[in-house]
Design a protein around this motif. Sequence first.
Motif, PDB file in Angstrom:
ATOM      1  N   VAL A  80     -44.360  -7.140 -31.640  1.00  0.00           N
ATOM      2  CA  VAL A  80     -45.733  -7.444 -32.120  1.00  0.00           C
ATOM      3  C   VAL A  80     -45.768  -6.501 -33.556  1.00  0.00           C
ATOM      4  CG1 VAL A  80     -47.863  -6.258 -31.482  1.00  0.00           C
ATOM      5  CG2 VAL A  80     -46.352  -7.077 -29.725  1.00  0.00           C
ATOM      6  N   LYS A  81     -45.259  -5.410 -33.997  1.00  0.00           N
ATOM      7  CA  LYS A  81     -45.407  -4.837 -35.109  1.00  0.00           C
ATOM      8  C   LYS A  81     -44.985  -5.757 -36.495  1.00  0.00           C
ATOM      9  CE  LYS A  81     -44.739  -0.114 -33.478  1.00  0.00           C
ATOM     10  NZ  LYS A  81     -44.011   1.244 -33.544  1.00  0.00           N
ATOM     11  N   LEU A  82     -43.821  -6.322 -36.007  1.00  0.00           N
ATOM     12  CA  LEU A  82     -43.172  -7.242 -37.102  1.00  0.00           C
ATOM     13  C   LEU A  82     -43.550  -8.535 -37.135  1.00  0.00           C
ATOM     14  CD1 LEU A  82     -39.585  -5.808 -36.813  1.00  0.00           C
ATOM     15  CD2 LEU A  82     -41.584  -4.972 -38.067  1.00  0.00           C
ATOM     16  N   ALA A  83     -44.531  -9.153 -36.242  1.00  0.00           N
ATOM     17  CA  ALA A  83     -44.934 -10.619 -36.134  1.00  0.00           C
ATOM     18  C   ALA A  83     -45.228 -11.195 -37.577  1.00  0.00           C
ATOM     19  CB  ALA A  83     -45.978 -10.719 -35.358  1.00  0.00           C
ATOM     20  N   SER A  84     -45.818 -10.379 -38.315  1.00  0.00           N
ATOM     21  CA  SER A  84     -46.551 -10.817 -39.644  1.00  0.00           C
ATOM     22  C   SER A  84     -45.546 -11.029 -40.700  1.00  0.00           C
ATOM     23  CB  SER A  84     -47.779  -9.763 -40.243  1.00  0.00           C
ATOM     24  OG  SER A  84     -46.913  -8.406 -40.477  1.00  0.00           O
ATOM     25  N   PHE A  85     -44.381 -10.558 -40.498  1.00  0.00           N
ATOM     26  CA  PHE A  85     -43.091 -10.932 -41.605  1.00  0.00           C
ATOM     27  C   PHE A  85     -42.434 -12.019 -41.317  1.00  0.00           C
ATOM     28  CE2 PHE A  85     -43.969  -6.264 -41.221  1.00  0.00           C
ATOM     29  CZ  PHE A  85     -44.050  -5.921 -42.778  1.00  0.00           C
ATOM     30  N   GLY A  86     -42.684 -12.710 -40.135  1.00  0.00           N
ATOM     31  CA  GLY A  86     -42.168 -14.202 -40.201  1.00  0.00           C
ATOM     32  C   GLY A  86     -40.526 -13.974 -40.149  1.00  0.00           C
ATOM     33  N   GLN A  87     -39.892 -14.935 -40.868  1.00  0.00           N
ATOM     34  CA  GLN A  87     -38.449 -15.060 -40.803  1.00  0.00           C
ATOM     35  C   GLN A  87     -37.827 -13.901 -41.438  1.00  0.00           C
ATOM     36  OE1 GLN A  87     -37.587 -19.055 -42.124  1.00  0.00           O
ATOM     37  NE2 GLN A  87     -38.128 -20.044 -40.221  1.00  0.00           N
ATOM     38  N   ARG A  88     -38.604 -13.098 -42.166  1.00  0.00           N
ATOM     39  CA  ARG A  88     -37.996 -11.983 -42.667  1.00  0.00           C
ATOM     40  C   ARG A  88     -37.467 -11.024 -41.879  1.00  0.00           C
ATOM     41  NH1 ARG A  88     -41.519  -9.197 -46.281  1.00  0.00           N
ATOM     42  NH2 ARG A  88     -39.607  -7.965 -46.669  1.00  0.00           N
ATOM     43  N   ALA A  89     -38.081 -10.839 -40.727  1.00  0.00           N
ATOM     44  CA  ALA A  89     -37.635  -9.855 -39.579  1.00  0.00           C
ATOM     45  C   ALA A  89     -37.175 -10.644 -38.358  1.00  0.00           C
ATOM     46  CB  ALA A  89     -38.844  -9.220 -39.214  1.00  0.00           C
ATOM     47  N   ARG A  90     -35.863 -10.070 -38.012  1.00  0.00           N
ATOM     48  CA  ARG A  90     -35.418 -10.701 -36.668  1.00  0.00           C
ATOM     49  C   ARG A  90     -35.018  -9.802 -35.829  1.00  0.00           C
ATOM     50  NH1 ARG A  90     -29.167 -13.368 -36.040  1.00  0.00           N
ATOM     51  NH2 ARG A  90     -29.038 -11.821 -37.854  1.00  0.00           N
ATOM     52  N   LEU A  91     -35.310  -9.746 -34.344  1.00  0.00           N
ATOM     53  CA  LEU A  91     -34.903  -8.737 -33.446  1.00  0.00           C
ATOM     54  C   LEU A  91     -34.032  -9.313 -32.461  1.00  0.00           C
ATOM     55  CD1 LEU A  91     -38.576  -7.246 -33.060  1.00  0.00           C
ATOM     56  CD2 LEU A  91     -36.248  -6.013 -34.002  1.00  0.00           C
ATOM     57  N   VAL A  92     -33.058  -8.652 -32.218  1.00  0.00           N
ATOM     58  CA  VAL A  92     -31.717  -9.239 -31.261  1.00  0.00           C
ATOM     59  C   VAL A  92     -31.808  -8.238 -30.041  1.00  0.00           C
ATOM     60  CG1 VAL A  92     -29.394  -9.774 -31.017  1.00  0.00           C
ATOM     61  CG2 VAL A  92     -30.767 -10.430 -33.250  1.00  0.00           C
ATOM     62  N   GLN A  93     -31.643  -8.468 -29.093  1.00  0.00           N
ATOM     63  CA  GLN A  93     -31.340  -7.464 -27.847  1.00  0.00           C
ATOM     64  C   GLN A  93     -29.776  -7.378 -27.582  1.00  0.00           C
ATOM     65  OE1 GLN A  93     -33.157  -8.455 -23.917  1.00  0.00           O
ATOM     66  NE2 GLN A  93     -32.971  -5.969 -23.652  1.00  0.00           N
ATOM     67  N   GLY A  94     -29.194  -6.228 -27.785  1.00  0.00           N
ATOM     68  CA  GLY A  94     -28.134  -6.029 -27.649  1.00  0.00           C
ATOM     69  C   GLY A  94     -27.701  -4.518 -27.771  1.00  0.00           C
ATOM     70  N   ASP A  95     -26.363  -4.374 -27.385  1.00  0.00           N
ATOM     71  CA  ASP A  95     -25.640  -2.672 -27.203  1.00  0.00           C
ATOM     72  C   ASP A  95     -24.921  -2.525 -28.460  1.00  0.00           C
ATOM     73  OD1 ASP A  95     -23.989  -0.768 -26.603  1.00  0.00           O
ATOM     74  OD2 ASP A  95     -24.448  -1.079 -24.590  1.00  0.00           O
ATOM     75  N   ILE A  96     -25.214  -1.414 -29.302  1.00  0.00           N
ATOM     76  CA  ILE A  96     -24.417  -1.153 -30.365  1.00  0.00           C
ATOM     77  C   ILE A  96     -22.958  -0.903 -30.110  1.00  0.00           C
ATOM     78  CG2 ILE A  96     -26.705  -0.317 -31.400  1.00  0.00           C
ATOM     79  CD1 ILE A  96     -25.183   2.597 -31.289  1.00  0.00           C
ATOM     80  N   ARG A  97     -22.578  -0.900 -28.967  1.00  0.00           N
ATOM     81  CA  ARG A  97     -21.111  -0.716 -28.658  1.00  0.00           C
ATOM     82  C   ARG A  97     -20.317  -2.007 -28.671  1.00  0.00           C
ATOM     83  NH1 ARG A  97     -21.690   2.467 -23.174  1.00  0.00           N
ATOM     84  NH2 ARG A  97     -23.229   0.918 -23.168  1.00  0.00           N
ATOM     85  N   ASP A  98     -21.196  -3.019 -28.334  1.00  0.00           N
ATOM     86  CA  ASP A  98     -20.570  -4.416 -28.359  1.00  0.00           C
ATOM     87  C   ASP A  98     -21.484  -5.549 -28.756  1.00  0.00           C
ATOM     88  OD1 ASP A  98     -18.887  -6.450 -27.743  1.00  0.00           O
ATOM     89  OD2 ASP A  98     -19.141  -6.208 -25.627  1.00  0.00           O
ATOM     90  N   PHE A  99     -21.666  -5.812 -29.982  1.00  0.00           N
ATOM     91  CA  PHE A  99     -22.390  -6.763 -30.657  1.00  0.00           C
ATOM     92  C   PHE A  99     -21.556  -7.495 -31.827  1.00  0.00           C
ATOM     93  CE2 PHE A  99     -22.884  -3.173 -33.529  1.00  0.00           C
ATOM     94  CZ  PHE A  99     -23.031  -3.821 -34.632  1.00  0.00           C
ATOM     95  N   HIS A 100     -22.020  -8.948 -31.840  1.00  0.00           N
ATOM     96  CA  HIS A 100     -21.467  -9.825 -32.579  1.00  0.00           C
ATOM     97  C   HIS A 100     -22.390 -10.738 -33.101  1.00  0.00           C
ATOM     98  CE1 HIS A 100     -17.819  -8.098 -30.898  1.00  0.00           C
ATOM     99  NE2 HIS A 100     -18.400  -8.231 -29.823  1.00  0.00           N
ATOM    100  N   LEU A 101     -22.987 -10.703 -34.467  1.00  0.00           N
ATOM    101  CA  LEU A 101     -23.723 -11.286 -34.859  1.00  0.00           C
ATOM    102  C   LEU A 101     -23.441 -12.489 -36.082  1.00  0.00           C
ATOM    103  CD1 LEU A 101     -26.394  -8.666 -35.824  1.00  0.00           C
ATOM    104  CD2 LEU A 101     -26.331  -9.940 -33.770  1.00  0.00           C
TER     105      LEU A 101
END
Length: 270
Positions: A80-101
């Motif tokens: 909700v907070k970042l919606a106005s930034f469009g494609q410049r902001a991406r949010l991903v659900q994940g665990d910092i102990r095991d992530f692969h982007l």
Amino acid sequence: MSAPSTESGLPIYQDAARYDAEHWWKTDDLTFWEELTGEYGPRVLELAAGTGRLALPVLKSRATYTGLEISTAFLECARVKLASFGQRARLVQGDIRDFHLDETFDLILIGFNAFLHLLTDEEALAALACVREHCHEGTRLVIDIFVPDPLFLYRPEGQRVPAKIYADPQIGATVKVEETNLYDPDTELNHLRWYYSTDEKKDFLVINFTLRMYFPDTMDRLLHSAGVLEDGRVVLTQGNLPPLQSVESLACDPVLHLVVGKAGGVGDLG
């Protein structure tokens, strides 16, 4: 280490509105992150991104932002907070102990003591291995945690200490939070309990959680064991986060603990 979860099991990270209300005061680091992004961006990855508090100054610097967060509630709030930034902001659900982007970033940050939720060396090294996977040769890694204070760790068992006060919009009342802790020096784990009270109802909410207390020598050992930083160094700095030039000049006063350095990229593996 057990398999990383896809959802935060910590009660302190399941109510995004309460979390934001509790941390109304936390603004002293925003300029630092904005300036850091301007210096080392423009592609930024934040680990344990929370409700998007640090995303806002990062995006203010015209960077592109990716935030990794485990809590569904926090992700929904951040979107909700970042919606106005469009494609410049991406949010991903994940665990910092095991992530692969499958990409690398110019700046990787772990802010506001989030690293302290990694309770063992194994968990910390797993997270740092994932960090390295997302580095190129010029990537900068910044970790913001506090230096453990013996006066904090070794308080009398059961002694309640005022921790914070905030206006809770959900219940329409001022909430006072008290804290107790029990520190285990063998594991370096600090077991904390927060007691939430209003004038009308004492201890209407009690939350337990545990943080690992990372001393500077431990961080130095872990960072070098993980092979993350080529020219990394431990920076001890006073009070608020320092201006960027103070980070580079190694200002010393053990209140906040910042690890700043050029990260070893994936090309250095093997």
